[in-house]
Design a protein around this motif. Structure first.
Motif, PDB file in Angstrom:
ATOM      1  N   ASP A  36     -62.691 112.134   8.164  1.00 24.78           N
ATOM      2  CA  ASP A  36     -62.098 112.058   6.828  1.00 24.78           C
ATOM      3  C   ASP A  36     -61.956 113.454   6.227  1.00 24.78           C
ATOM      4  O   ASP A  36     -62.845 114.308   6.376  1.00 24.78           O
ATOM      5  N   HIS A  37     -60.808 113.694   5.601  1.00 20.98           N
ATOM      6  CA  HIS A  37     -60.636 114.888   4.772  1.00 20.98           C
ATOM      7  C   HIS A  37     -59.634 114.539   3.676  1.00 20.98           C
ATOM      8  O   HIS A  37     -58.982 113.489   3.730  1.00 20.98           O
TER       9      HIS A  37
ATOM     10  N   ASP B 250     -64.992 118.531   2.336  1.00 16.10           N
ATOM     11  CA  ASP B 250     -65.231 118.979   3.693  1.00 16.10           C
ATOM     12  C   ASP B 250     -64.832 117.899   4.692  1.00 16.10           C
ATOM     13  O   ASP B 250     -65.187 116.719   4.513  1.00 16.10           O
ATOM     14  N   PRO B 251     -64.105 118.263   5.757  1.00 16.64           N
ATOM     15  CA  PRO B 251     -63.835 117.297   6.828  1.00 16.64           C
ATOM     16  C   PRO B 251     -65.153 116.783   7.404  1.00 16.64           C
ATOM     17  O   PRO B 251     -66.037 117.561   7.777  1.00 16.64           O
ATOM     18  N   THR B 252     -65.290 115.454   7.477  1.00 15.23           N
ATOM     19  CA  THR B 252     -66.559 114.835   7.855  1.00 15.23           C
ATOM     20  C   THR B 252     -66.324 113.782   8.930  1.00 15.23           C
ATOM     21  O   THR B 252     -65.346 113.025   8.875  1.00 15.23           O
ATOM     22  N   LEU B 253     -67.238 113.741   9.909  1.00 15.17           N
ATOM     23  CA  LEU B 253     -67.173 112.778  11.003  1.00 15.17           C
ATOM     24  C   LEU B 253     -68.174 111.656  10.754  1.00 15.17           C
ATOM     25  O   LEU B 253     -69.336 111.901  10.428  1.00 15.17           O
ATOM     26  N   TYR B 254     -67.713 110.413  10.941  1.00 12.17           N
ATOM     27  CA  TYR B 254     -68.551 109.234  10.733  1.00 12.17           C
ATOM     28  C   TYR B 254     -68.520 108.349  11.979  1.00 12.17           C
ATOM     29  O   TYR B 254     -67.516 108.279  12.686  1.00 12.17           O
ATOM     30  N   GLU B 255     -69.614 107.662  12.215  1.00  9.56           N
ATOM     31  CA  GLU B 255     -69.610 106.547  13.157  1.00  9.56           C
ATOM     32  C   GLU B 255     -69.375 105.274  12.367  1.00  9.56           C
ATOM     33  O   GLU B 255     -69.889 105.120  11.248  1.00  9.56           O
ATOM     34  N   VAL B 256     -68.580 104.346  12.936  1.00 11.05           N
ATOM     35  CA  VAL B 256     -68.197 103.120  12.229  1.00 11.05           C
ATOM     36  C   VAL B 256     -68.722 101.912  12.993  1.00 11.05           C
ATOM     37  O   VAL B 256     -68.517 101.794  14.214  1.00 11.05           O
ATOM     38  N   THR B 257     -69.380 101.010  12.284  1.00 13.01           N
ATOM     39  CA  THR B 257     -69.859  99.752  12.858  1.00 13.01           C
ATOM     40  C   THR B 257     -69.244  98.597  12.086  1.00 13.01           C
ATOM     41  O   THR B 257     -69.354  98.542  10.858  1.00 13.01           O
ATOM     42  N   ILE B 258     -68.559  97.695  12.787  1.00 13.02           N
ATOM     43  CA  ILE B 258     -67.961  96.522  12.146  1.00 13.02           C
ATOM     44  C   ILE B 258     -69.025  95.435  12.047  1.00 13.02           C
ATOM     45  O   ILE B 258     -69.608  95.010  13.052  1.00 13.02           O
TER      46      ILE B 258
ATOM     47  N   LYS C 225     -63.334 126.417   6.524  1.00  7.18           N
ATOM     48  CA  LYS C 225     -63.123 126.696   7.948  1.00  7.18           C
ATOM     49  C   LYS C 225     -62.035 125.788   8.525  1.00  7.18           C
ATOM     50  O   LYS C 225     -61.115 126.251   9.198  1.00  7.18           O
ATOM     51  N   PHE C 226     -62.149 124.462   8.271  1.00  6.00           N
ATOM     52  CA  PHE C 226     -61.154 123.485   8.692  1.00  6.00           C
ATOM     53  C   PHE C 226     -60.625 122.802   7.431  1.00  6.00           C
ATOM     54  O   PHE C 226     -61.382 122.111   6.741  1.00  6.00           O
ATOM     55  N   ALA C 227     -59.338 122.970   7.143  1.00  8.40           N
ATOM     56  CA  ALA C 227     -58.777 122.259   5.992  1.00  8.40           C
ATOM     57  C   ALA C 227     -58.752 120.759   6.250  1.00  8.40           C
ATOM     58  O   ALA C 227     -58.897 119.942   5.334  1.00  8.40           O
ATOM     59  N   GLY C 228     -58.572 120.389   7.497  1.00  6.47           N
ATOM     60  CA  GLY C 228     -58.580 118.991   7.909  1.00  6.47           C
ATOM     61  C   GLY C 228     -58.863 118.931   9.394  1.00  6.47           C
ATOM     62  O   GLY C 228     -58.861 119.952  10.082  1.00  6.47           O
ATOM     63  N   THR C 229     -59.120 117.731   9.901  1.00  7.42           N
ATOM     64  CA  THR C 229     -59.412 117.613  11.328  1.00  7.42           C
ATOM     65  C   THR C 229     -58.925 116.276  11.864  1.00  7.42           C
ATOM     66  O   THR C 229     -58.849 115.277  11.139  1.00  7.42           O
TER      67      THR C 229
ATOM     68  N   HIS D 221     -61.266 106.448   1.878  1.00  5.62           N
ATOM     69  CA  HIS D 221     -60.758 107.294   2.957  1.00  5.62           C
ATOM     70  C   HIS D 221     -59.480 107.987   2.496  1.00  5.62           C
ATOM     71  O   HIS D 221     -58.539 107.323   2.049  1.00  5.62           O
ATOM     72  N   GLY D 222     -59.454 109.328   2.606  1.00  4.19           N
ATOM     73  CA  GLY D 222     -58.251 110.051   2.233  1.00  4.19           C
ATOM     74  C   GLY D 222     -57.285 110.138   3.394  1.00  4.19           C
ATOM     75  O   GLY D 222     -56.398 109.310   3.574  1.00  4.19           O
ATOM     76  N   PHE D 223     -57.487 111.185   4.216  1.00  2.00           N
ATOM     77  CA  PHE D 223     -56.687 111.376   5.421  1.00  2.00           C
ATOM     78  C   PHE D 223     -57.641 111.634   6.583  1.00  2.00           C
ATOM     79  O   PHE D 223     -58.840 111.792   6.390  1.00  2.00           O
ATOM     80  N   GLY D 224     -57.099 111.690   7.779  1.00  5.31           N
ATOM     81  CA  GLY D 224     -57.954 111.993   8.917  1.00  5.31           C
ATOM     82  C   GLY D 224     -57.530 111.250  10.151  1.00  5.31           C
ATOM     83  O   GLY D 224     -56.351 111.186  10.479  1.00  5.31           O
TER      84      GLY D 224
END
Length: 561
Positions: A253-254, A260-268, A285-289, A466-469
């Motif tokens: 997500d960014h 800050d661009p952030t990584l998540y694990e998702v569980t349904i 450092k990273f505008a988006g990822t 959630h924005g973009f990503g």
């Protein structure tokens, strides 16, 4: 169009076909035949019938190729007949649940090459499949609708053109052709594998595996009852990795440089998409990822949106490292998507409508640029466990399939809700329905290959809006079709056949896709003299029936087919 500059293209990127096979004997050859419809046309008038055309290519392996004059496939390789004490780095073959050998993962490519005994197309007659070369109809690479095999004619051997391997396996000694699998000296501990690439040309069709034999119930040769088999939807590497995998999903997500661009694990879970934060990168450092994951799900590759840089997140050690991307003469531009294929190759897309290929993301060097024939500026992409590459674009809210040889795309379905998606993944370890993150939203939407909404999940946990990503599938697992004995297989296939499906969702196959069916057989080591002298003769093949105006296909058991 590709800028490939002579680099090897893996077999799984070849377009595919459909055909017929036979299997194992302990004393005699095996028969084979093909069953399918082909072209009908009314020329010279105003009507021409559409084609429902099936094509095939294949590669076959046998663990004892010495019988055909090949060298010992294990020479210089780390291969064991019993399970090593530390087996984590070994591949159990041919079936992980009942292996005959364990091959070290570093030697797997060489072992598969050494055990390959025949293929189509085999332009250099070495027993392995080739998909590039000037002999093909377009002068560059294999086109299945022009170059693929029609059976039984293309079972003929061809050592100089683009046809079948010509060697001791394919030549019956009298100038005739052997079936695809024709073994006359099977011993306990022997095993083999055949992967068929099948391709529908021109029109959609339902597809069945079918078979025929002349044995009455209870009269099977003992060999047929002792040979064990497994069928699966292969990813094109001829190796069944098993299907005991747990689902792992990731989301990045960014939001336009505001967080800050952030990584998540998702569980349904119970209608929710529960998110757990794994790591983040400073927005300075990273505008988006955009992200892709290794096929085992243990590594996430986070591509900077506006920089030639890659962040590598290791799940087990919870560590993040950074690697510059060597772009060579290319310019990546603004990155919009990323995905990793079943080979472990990272593909990243940009607003310039190019896909860039990075074969080894741990040492990120761009080796190829593919010009895609649609606008991919607002899109995400994902690989299924069967190797198929899907790309979703906000333009028309359309899901596409992409040919990674030519860059050509095919429309698969329009998302019925008409929503823009910023991330795309596939559930059930890459073999289930599609899952997308809604741009600027609070939900994930699950849909099938027809674009029909199946479910919605509210974001909860560490991320609720959630924005973009991007999204990515973690572990990719090949899906098993059936596991049985050869006798039971043939009885099942003769009794109406086994209908195939696409990602477990659609029984109607769209044309233009690459698909693979893997088939492995083995004679267990505890089988004794009761099979000596036995032989088996049978036919096995494929059948297709049009989808259009045909909601209730009759299948191959119909007397009209």
């Amino acid at each position: 169009m590709s800028d490939n500059n002579g680099l090897n293209i893996s077999r799984r990127r070849a377009l595919a076909g459909i055909g017929a096979i036979g299997v194992a004997s302990a004393g005699a050859g095996v028969g084979t035949s093909a069953y399918f419809s082909d072209e009908e046309s009314f020329n010279g008038n105003s009507l021409t019938a559409g084609e429902l055309d099936l094509k095939v290519d294949w590669e076959e392996h046998y663990n004892f190729p010495q019988i055909y004059g090949f060298d010992d496939p294990t020479d210089g390789l780390d291969v064991h007949r019993s399970e090593p004490e530390s087996s984590d780095e070994y591949v159990a073959m041919p079936d992980p649940s009942d292996p005959m050998v364990w091959v070290h993962e570093d030697d797997l490519v060489d072992y598969m090459s050494n055990t390959s005994i025949e293929a189509f197309p085999d332009t250099d007659n070495d027993g392995e499949q080739e998909v590039e070369g000037s002999n093909f109809s377009n002068g560059e690479f294999f086109d299945p609708c022009k170059d693929g095999a029609d059976l039984p004619d293309d079972l003929e051997r061809d050592s100089t053109g683009i046809g079948r391997t010509d060697n001791g396996d394919t030549n019956n000694g009298d100038g005739g052709n052997n079936p695809l699998v024709s073994l006359d000296d099977v011993k306990p501990g022997d095993f083999g594998e055949l992967t068929l690439s099948y391709h529908l040309c021109d029109n959609p069709g339902y597809v069945w595996i079918i078979g025929d034999h002349s044995y009455s119930e209870g009269e099977w040769p003992e060999l047929a009852n002792k040979i064990q088999t497994v069928w699966w939807y292969d990813d094109g590497d001829n190796v069944f990795t098993g299907n005991n995998c747990d689902e792992k999903l990731y989301l990045a997500d960014h939001y336009q440089g505001q967080r800050d661009p952030t990584l998540y694990e998702v569980t349904i879970n119970n209608g929710n998409a529960v998110t757990s934060e794994l790591t983040s990168i400073s927005k300075d450092k990273f505008a988006g990822t955009h992200i892709g994951t290794s096929p085992d799900g243990g590594t996430v590759y986070m591509v900077a949106e506006g920089e030639d840089e890659l962040a590598v997140y290791d799940y087990d050690s919870d560590s993040l490292t950074f690697e510059p991307i060597d772009v060579g003469d290319y310019s990546l531009g603004q990155i919009t998507q990323a995905a990793v294929d079943t080979d472990g190759t990272l593909w990243i897309g940009s607003t310039s409508d190019y896909l860039f290929e990075i074969p080894d993301p741990e040492n990120p060097v761009v080796t190829n640029r593919l010009d895609v024939d649609i606008n991919i500026s607002g899109a995400d992409n994902v690989f299924a466990s069967n190797g198929q590459f899907y790309l979703y674009t906000d333009a028309g809210n359309m899901l596409h399939a992409v040919d990674l040889l030519s860059g050509n795309t095919m429309e698969v379905a329009e998302l019925e809700t008409g929503e823009d998606l910023t991330g795309l993944t596939i559930r059930d370890t890459g073999s289930g329905s599609l899952l997308g993150s809604v741009t600027g939203g609070t939900e994930l939407i699950e849909f099938d290959l027809s674009g029909t909404e199946l479910d919605r999940y509210s974001l909860s946990g560490d991320l609720t809006d959630h924005g973009f990503g991007d999204m990515a599938t973690g572990t990719l697992c090949e899906r098993q079709i059936r596991r049985s004995t050869l006798a039971d297989d043939l009885n099942a296939l003769q009794g109406g056949g086994l209908q195939l499906d696409d990602l477990g969702l659609e029984e109607c196959f769209m044309p233009g896709f690459t698909r693979y069916i893997g088939f492995a057989w083995w004679l267990p080591t505890d089988v004794g003299n009761e099979v000596q002298g036995d032989s088996i003769e049978f036919d096995i093949g494929f059948y297709t029936e049009q989808c259009r105006h045909n909601d209730s296909p009759t299948g191959p058991s119909s007397p009209d087919t």
